[in-house]
Scaffold this motif. Structure first.
Motif, PDB file in Angstrom:
ATOM      1  N   ILE A   1       0.838  -1.207   0.000  1.00 40.79           N
ATOM      2  CA  ILE A   1       0.000   0.000   0.000  1.00 40.79           C
ATOM      3  C   ILE A   1       0.870   1.254   0.000  1.00 40.79           C
ATOM      4  N   ARG A   2       2.037   1.209   0.684  1.00 37.78           N
ATOM      5  CA  ARG A   2       2.939   2.353   0.665  1.00 37.78           C
ATOM      6  C   ARG A   2       3.486   2.596  -0.743  1.00 37.78           C
ATOM      7  N   VAL A   3       3.699   1.543  -1.493  1.00 40.31           N
ATOM      8  CA  VAL A   3       4.132   1.709  -2.890  1.00 40.31           C
ATOM      9  C   VAL A   3       3.041   2.417  -3.698  1.00 40.31           C
ATOM     10  N   LEU A   4       1.798   2.002  -3.494  1.00 39.98           N
ATOM     11  CA  LEU A   4       0.687   2.651  -4.204  1.00 39.98           C
ATOM     12  C   LEU A   4       0.474   4.080  -3.709  1.00 39.98           C
ATOM     13  N   ASP A   5       0.731   4.334  -2.415  1.00 40.99           N
ATOM     14  CA  ASP A   5       0.610   5.699  -1.907  1.00 40.99           C
ATOM     15  C   ASP A   5       1.621   6.628  -2.558  1.00 40.99           C
ATOM     16  N   GLN A   6       2.828   6.146  -2.757  1.00 39.89           N
ATOM     17  CA  GLN A   6       3.826   6.985  -3.427  1.00 39.89           C
ATOM     18  C   GLN A   6       3.472   7.190  -4.896  1.00 39.89           C
ATOM     19  N   MET A   7       2.872   6.208  -5.531  1.00 43.68           N
ATOM     20  CA  MET A   7       2.387   6.413  -6.896  1.00 43.68           C
ATOM     21  C   MET A   7       1.301   7.476  -6.924  1.00 43.68           C
ATOM     22  N   GLU A   8       0.426   7.448  -5.950  1.00 42.14           N
ATOM     23  CA  GLU A   8      -0.622   8.468  -5.872  1.00 42.14           C
ATOM     24  C   GLU A   8      -0.044   9.843  -5.593  1.00 42.14           C
TER      25      GLU A   8
ATOM     26  N   HIS B   1      -0.632  -4.426 -15.609  1.00 41.50           N
ATOM     27  CA  HIS B   1       0.466  -5.221 -15.058  1.00 41.50           C
ATOM     28  C   HIS B   1       0.578  -5.032 -13.542  1.00 41.50           C
ATOM     29  N   THR B   2       0.248  -3.833 -13.055  1.00 43.56           N
ATOM     30  CA  THR B   2       0.240  -3.591 -11.610  1.00 43.56           C
ATOM     31  C   THR B   2      -0.808  -4.457 -10.921  1.00 43.56           C
ATOM     32  N   PHE B   3      -1.993  -4.556 -11.513  1.00 38.55           N
ATOM     33  CA  PHE B   3      -3.032  -5.413 -10.929  1.00 38.55           C
ATOM     34  C   PHE B   3      -2.613  -6.892 -10.955  1.00 38.55           C
ATOM     35  N   PHE B   4      -1.978  -7.316 -12.022  1.00 40.27           N
ATOM     36  CA  PHE B   4      -1.544  -8.719 -12.112  1.00 40.27           C
ATOM     37  C   PHE B   4      -0.530  -9.045 -11.018  1.00 40.27           C
ATOM     38  N   LEU B   5       0.414  -8.135 -10.754  1.00 38.25           N
ATOM     39  CA  LEU B   5       1.422  -8.377  -9.724  1.00 38.25           C
ATOM     40  C   LEU B   5       0.798  -8.383  -8.328  1.00 38.25           C
TER      41      LEU B   5
ATOM     42  N   TYR C   1      -5.701  -0.291  -5.372  1.00 35.38           N
ATOM     43  CA  TYR C   1      -5.509  -0.170  -6.818  1.00 35.38           C
ATOM     44  C   TYR C   1      -6.828   0.164  -7.519  1.00 35.38           C
ATOM     45  N   GLN C   2      -7.918  -0.472  -7.111  1.00 32.58           N
ATOM     46  CA  GLN C   2      -9.216  -0.222  -7.745  1.00 32.58           C
ATOM     47  C   GLN C   2      -9.690   1.206  -7.484  1.00 32.58           C
ATOM     48  N   ARG C   3      -9.447   1.707  -6.269  1.00 31.18           N
ATOM     49  CA  ARG C   3      -9.842   3.094  -5.979  1.00 31.18           C
ATOM     50  C   ARG C   3      -9.015   4.077  -6.809  1.00 31.18           C
ATOM     51  N   MET C   4      -7.728   3.818  -6.927  1.00 28.69           N
ATOM     52  CA  MET C   4      -6.897   4.711  -7.740  1.00 28.69           C
ATOM     53  C   MET C   4      -7.318   4.683  -9.198  1.00 28.69           C
ATOM     54  N   LEU C   5      -7.628   3.505  -9.720  1.00 30.10           N
ATOM     55  CA  LEU C   5      -8.024   3.410 -11.122  1.00 30.10           C
ATOM     56  C   LEU C   5      -9.401   4.024 -11.362  1.00 30.10           C
ATOM     57  N   TYR C   6     -10.203   4.157 -10.309  1.00 24.52           N
ATOM     58  CA  TYR C   6     -11.527   4.776 -10.451  1.00 24.52           C
ATOM     59  C   TYR C   6     -11.430   6.306 -10.426  1.00 24.52           C
ATOM     60  N   TRP C   7     -10.605   6.865  -9.504  1.00 27.20           N
ATOM     61  CA  TRP C   7     -10.591   8.303  -9.311  1.00 27.20           C
ATOM     62  C   TRP C   7      -9.568   9.022 -10.185  1.00 27.20           C
TER      63      TRP C   7
ATOM     64  N   PRO D   1      -8.617   8.793 -13.455  1.00 29.47           N
ATOM     65  CA  PRO D   1      -9.097   9.349 -14.735  1.00 29.47           C
ATOM     66  C   PRO D   1     -10.096  10.485 -14.568  1.00 29.47           C
ATOM     67  N   ARG D   2     -10.832  10.514 -13.455  1.00 34.66           N
ATOM     68  CA  ARG D   2     -11.823  11.575 -13.255  1.00 34.66           C
ATOM     69  C   ARG D   2     -11.185  12.896 -12.858  1.00 34.66           C
ATOM     70  N   PHE D   3     -10.078  12.837 -12.111  1.00 37.18           N
ATOM     71  CA  PHE D   3      -9.402  14.064 -11.701  1.00 37.18           C
ATOM     72  C   PHE D   3      -8.261  14.453 -12.637  1.00 37.18           C
ATOM     73  N   LYS D   4      -7.987  13.660 -13.637  1.00 33.33           N
ATOM     74  CA  LYS D   4      -6.851  13.937 -14.505  1.00 33.33           C
ATOM     75  C   LYS D   4      -7.068  15.212 -15.298  1.00 33.33           C
TER      76      LYS D   4
END
Length: 417
Positions: free
Chosen positions: A146-153, A162-166, A181-187, A189-192
């Motif tokens: 989760i810390r890896v995903l937090d830094q991506m965010e 590929h991130t979801f597969f890993l 990952y699902q929350r990041m992929l949902y929000w 594109p909407r805030f981009k």
């Protein structure tokens, strides 16, 4: 049966915590820390620097080498993965790699993040039943992912398939990193595209090109015209010294030119700055040419021009009890802005050259006094208090004109205070 034994052990541990005396300060602190760790989540951002363990200490030396690029960073990860099949110390290795990513310049590369997630052992932390899913199976490893995903965010990196597969291969499809990952992929594109004035992905290294981008963002007027008055160059003087010429870029719209034409000659125009502007991690400074409130000429209307429908009424009405006396920021008159510029050197000599160049399109500047109100150069977050007897940089300082400046500009164009 193993899961039931773990449940009974957790029940006994909770019962032991309940029997601890409430007066014990140390026990209360430990219990609060346990509850906080169980019910709180980490704040998105760069990871906190922790001392490396014995298994990761050799790789800390590998990260600290002089050559820092993507290839060398991936080489260190491959070296760790090939050392041991069981990947012992993988959590410490991933946390150390997260700390070194900004120094290698790969903090916005999704392939490097996928390489980090590939460090986790495969099909080892996948829960086998519903109870393991409910009680956060292997919590330390899941929190590390989760810390890896937090830094991506934090750096605005969107994960891919590929991130979801890993993540699914390491922790299962019903784990907490997969939910993140699902929350990041949902929000994402909407805030981009939520910002109507997006910052360019790659900022230009050229100061002139960067100044054009910044001035166009500040002006927010499609009719505004950007003019490059001076390019950065170097000149060899007669005595052999090298003189550097800084860049000078300005912007002005037709509406600002018409406002400057109607400026009252009894009031001076003011050059203020520098004002900081942040674009990502780059800070630039700009200057404005503005007027004090009330410096615009107001058209006088004859009230007797039309007897039946007067064009102006001067009525002195008393305030009622129901009138609101609150302060409205939108109604504050700060004076119009006539032009803006960015210069490599923000002294009076360079800004005086900007005013001289503006005279070609605004001849009225030759008849107006110009007042320079400049602050100390550079953005300052904390201001140092002045000593007794010292003057502030924001005060208007009188400076006599030199003979060289008198030859290069008309005497009636400006008055410096």
């Amino acid at each position: 049966m193993r899961s039931l034994r773990l449940l009974f052990a957790a029940h006994k541990l909770c019962a032991g915590l309940r029997q601890m005396p409430a007066v014990a300060t140390h026990g209360a602190k430990v219990r609060c820390q346990l509850l906080r760790a169980a019910h709180s989540s980490s704040t998105p951002g760069p990871p906190v620097t922790d001392p490396p363990s014995k298994t990761v200490a050799p790789f800390e030396d590998a990260f600290s080498k002089e050559q820092r690029d993507k290839a060398s960073f991936v080489e260190v990860l491959d070296l760790f993965c090939g050392r041991d099949v069981r990947r012992r110390g993988h959590v410490e290795m991933i946390e150390a790699a997260l700390r070194w990513m900004p120094k290698f310049g790969v903090e916005k590369d999704v392939e490097v993040y996928n390489k980090l997630l590939d460090v986790f052992p495969k099909e080892v932390f996948v829960p086998q039943n519903f109870v393991q899913i409910l009680f956060l199976h292997y919590p330390r490893q899941q929190e590390c992912a989760i810390r890896v995903l937090d830094q991506m965010e934090y750096y605005g990196v969107t994960p891919n398939k590929h991130t979801f597969f890993l993540l699914a291969q390491a922790f299962g499809k019903f784990s907490h990193p997969v939910k993140k990952y699902q929350r990041m992929l949902y929000w994402f594109p909407r805030f981009k595209h939520a910002n109507p004035y997006p910052v360019p992905v790659h900022l230009e290294d050229d100061p002139v090109g960067l100044s054009k981008v910044c001035l166009q963002r500040i002006a927010a007027d499609r009719d505004a015209r950007v003019t490059v008055y001076q390019l950065p160059s170097s000149e060899v003087c007669e005595d052999g010294t090298i003189r550097e010429h800084e860049h000078l870029v300005g912007i002005q719209s037709p509406d600002q030119m018409s406002l400057l034409t109607g400026h009252d000659h009894r009031f001076p125009v003011v050059v203020e700055g520098p004002f900081p502007l942040w674009l990502k991690q780059t800070c630039v400074q700009y200057y404005v040419l503005r007027a004090e409130p009330g410096a615009i000429k107001k058209e006088e209307v004859d009230p007797e021009r039309c007897l039946y429908y007067p064009l102006q009424l001067d009525l002195d009405l008393e305030r009622d009890l129901g009138d609101e006396l609150t302060f409205d920021v939108d109604e504050v008159d700060e004076g119009p802005v006539y032009a803006m510029c960015m210069a490599g050197c923000g002294d009076e000599r360079m800004l005086g050259k900007w005013i001289q160049c503006l005279q070609e399109t605004n001849p009225v500047l030759a008849q107006l006094p110009v007042l320079f109100r400049l602050t100390s150069s550079g953005p300052q977050e904390v201001s140092v208090p002045l000593q007794e007897g010292a003057t502030s940089h924001e005060e208007e300082v009188a400076r006599p004109s030199t003979a060289e400046e008198e030859e290069t500009r008309p005497q009636q164009r400006m008055e410096q205070y």
